[in-house]
Design an enzyme around this catalytic site. Structure first.
Site, short mmCIF file in Angstrom:
data_model
loop_
_atom_site.label_atom_id
_atom_site.label_comp_id
_atom_site.label_asym_id
_atom_site.label_seq_id
_atom_site.Cartn_x
_atom_site.Cartn_y
_atom_site.Cartn_z
N ASN A 102 0.67 -1.29 0.12
CA ASN A 102 -0.09 -0.08 -0.17
C ASN A 102 0.82 1.36 0.02
O ASN A 102 1.90 1.11 0.45
CB ASN A 102 -0.97 0.27 1.26
CG ASN A 102 -1.96 -1.12 0.92
OD1 ASN A 102 -2.04 -1.79 0.11
ND2 ASN A 102 -2.43 -1.48 2.33
N HIS A 119 5.74 -0.44 -2.81
CA HIS A 119 5.44 0.17 -3.94
C HIS A 119 5.24 1.59 -3.75
O HIS A 119 4.54 2.46 -4.40
CB HIS A 119 3.86 -0.03 -4.35
CG HIS A 119 3.88 -1.65 -5.00
ND1 HIS A 119 2.39 -2.28 -5.01
CD2 HIS A 119 4.47 -2.34 -5.58
CE1 HIS A 119 2.77 -3.72 -5.50
NE2 HIS A 119 4.15 -3.47 -5.95
N THR A 189 -4.50 -9.04 0.63
CA THR A 189 -4.02 -8.98 -0.76
C THR A 189 -4.53 -9.87 -1.66
O THR A 189 -4.56 -11.22 -1.22
CB THR A 189 -2.45 -9.00 -0.85
OG1 THR A 189 -2.08 -8.81 -2.14
CG2 THR A 189 -1.67 -10.28 -0.01
N GLU A 216 -11.95 -12.60 0.90
CA GLU A 216 -12.19 -13.89 0.13
C GLU A 216 -10.82 -14.77 0.05
O GLU A 216 -9.90 -14.21 0.39
CB GLU A 216 -12.52 -13.10 -1.35
CG GLU A 216 -13.28 -12.28 -1.48
CD GLU A 216 -14.53 -12.56 -1.38
OE1 GLU A 216 -15.06 -13.84 -1.90
OE2 GLU A 216 -15.53 -11.79 -1.02
N ALA A 233 -10.46 -7.23 7.72
CA ALA A 233 -9.05 -7.31 8.56
C ALA A 233 -9.34 -6.31 9.80
O ALA A 233 -8.76 -6.72 11.03
CB ALA A 233 -8.03 -6.64 7.80
P1 OAD Z 1 -6.39 -6.00 -4.78
O1 OAD Z 1 -7.31 -5.01 -4.91
O2 OAD Z 1 -5.70 -6.72 -5.79
O3 OAD Z 1 -6.87 -7.07 -3.70
C1 OAD Z 1 -7.36 -6.70 -2.29
C2 OAD Z 1 -7.59 -7.90 -1.41
O4 OAD Z 1 -8.23 -7.63 -0.27
C3 OAD Z 1 -8.46 -8.79 -2.04
O5 OAD Z 1 -8.12 -10.17 -1.98
C4 OAD Z 1 -9.81 -8.69 -1.32
O6 OAD Z 1 -10.66 -9.74 -1.10
C5 OAD Z 1 -9.20 -8.28 0.19
N1 OAD Z 1 -10.26 -7.35 0.98
C6 OAD Z 1 -11.07 -6.63 0.63
N2 OAD Z 1 -11.53 -5.78 1.63
C7 OAD Z 1 -10.96 -6.56 2.57
C8 OAD Z 1 -10.89 -6.32 4.17
N3 OAD Z 1 -11.72 -5.45 4.65
N4 OAD Z 1 -10.26 -6.93 4.91
C9 OAD Z 1 -9.37 -7.94 4.54
N5 OAD Z 1 -9.31 -8.22 2.97
C10 OAD Z 1 -9.94 -7.57 2.27
O7 OAD Z 1 -5.03 -5.21 -3.81
P2 OAD Z 1 -3.42 -5.78 -3.84
O8 OAD Z 1 -3.40 -7.32 -3.60
O9 OAD Z 1 -3.10 -5.20 -2.59
O10 OAD Z 1 0.16 -1.99 -7.41
O11 OAD Z 1 -2.95 -5.26 -4.98
C11 OAD Z 1 -1.54 -5.47 -5.23
C12 OAD Z 1 -1.13 -4.44 -6.12
O12 OAD Z 1 -1.97 -4.25 -7.39
C13 OAD Z 1 -1.17 -2.96 -5.49
O13 OAD Z 1 -0.02 -2.48 -4.75
C14 OAD Z 1 -1.14 -1.91 -6.71
C15 OAD Z 1 -2.16 -2.86 -7.64
O14 OAD Z 1 -1.97 -2.71 -9.03
C16 OAD Z 1 0.63 -1.02 -8.09
O15 OAD Z 1 -0.18 -0.15 -8.47
C17 OAD Z 1 1.99 -1.10 -8.72
#
Ligand code: OAD
Length: 247
Positions: A102, A119, A189, A216, A233
């Site tokens: 994040n 990032h 993530t 999920e 979370a």
């Molecule tokens: P994503 O948007 O891909 O995934 C978010 C995750 O959080 C999903 O698996 C959801 O199920 C979960 N989620 C949603 N709400 C939640 C909650 N309240 N508690 C727990 N989990 C929850 O985000 P990232 O995996 O962080 O990079 O994405 C990775 C990277 O992709 C980011 O850092 C960004 C993006 O493109 C760049 O921009 C370089």
């Protein structure tokens, strides 16, 4: 206390060192939308148009409009109980720190001391040419066009765009922590973006116990995860902390 929470709490208590890896999900309850899925940021702003280094170089002013919206969302956000639970786990010595994908600075604001920003951090702007870095200030930098630095080049958010490498310090330190940890807490993530998604795999290969907290299931859940804590979370992490106190 359910069996899953007990297992996760016992792992954090008995296995050391520990480390956390976080993604956008941990900040969802702070009002910052995640990237993927329904209502995700990429639905409104396709990444190839707004999040690649090529898009930025081709048209910084267009990409800047996306960032202005992000800055506004970030400026109204505050850490939630999930961020604070991780800060407390660090304080208790259960985890060494947080490796976060994040860019929102919320782990630091929650009190985490050791935060590796994989990032970058969108609270800051940089120039590519001289590496000058300053904190984003809407009164100085706000507007329709990317602000110019003293050298006449556009200032950009200090974040990793698609097509760019991970900052070398963050990359090396994260890999070392992932290799050495005995327990890893993987929070919010989707496990879709590399090389960040490789960190839990690296930890698992080296024998670490993997606790995953997500609303999920992900590609990790049935492959490398030992305990899956399903839910937001902001609820699952404080509950885990309570269980840790109770055992
Ligand atoms: P994503 O948007 O891909 O995934 C978010 C995750 O959080 C999903 O698996 C959801 O199920 C979960 N989620 C949603 N709400 C939640 C909650 N309240 N508690 C727990 N989990 C929850 O985000 P990232 O995996 O962080 O990079 O994405 C990775 C990277 O992709 C980011 O850092 C960004 C993006 O493109 C760049 O921009 C370089």
């Amino acid at each position: 206390m359910t069996d899953l929470y007990r297992q996760a709490a016992e792992a954090l208590k008995n296995l050391t060192p520990g480390v956390a890896v976080t993604g956008a999900g941990i900040s969802a309850e702070s009002g910052i939308p995640t990237f993927r899925g329904e209502g995700g940021i990429w639905e409104k702003y396709p990444p190839d148009e707004y999040a690649t280094i090529e898009a930025w170089n081709a048209n910084p002013d267009k990409v800047w409009k996306f960032w202005m919206e992000m800055f506004e969302t970030l400026s109204g956000s505050e850490p939630n109980p999930g961020h604070r639970a991780l800060a407390e786990l660090e304080e208790q010595g259960r985890i060494q720190g947080v490796i976060t994908q994040n860019i929102d600075n919320l782990h630091q604001e929650a009190g985490s001391k050791k935060v590796i920003e994989y990032h970058g951090n969108a609270r800051y702007l940089v120039t590519d040419k001289f590496g000058h870095r300053e904190r984003f200030d809407p009164n100085i930098h706000g507007g329709d066009r990317a602000p110019l630095s003293f050298d006449g080049t556009a200032m950009r958010p200090d974040v990793v765009m698609f097509g760019e490498p991970i900052p070398s310090g963050a990359m090396v330190e994260s890999a070392l922590l992932a290799e050495a940890c005995k327990v890893m807490l993987v929070v919010g993530t989707s496990a879709q973006v590399y090389p960040g998604a490789r960190l839990p795999m690296l930890a698992h290969q080296n024998g670490a116990f993997i606790i995953e907290a997500n609303t999920e299931e992900t590609d990790f859940t049935h492959t490398i995860t030992h305990v899956f804590l399903k839910g937001p979370a902001g609820e699952t992490l404080p509950k885990l902390l309570d269980c840790l106190k109770a055992i």
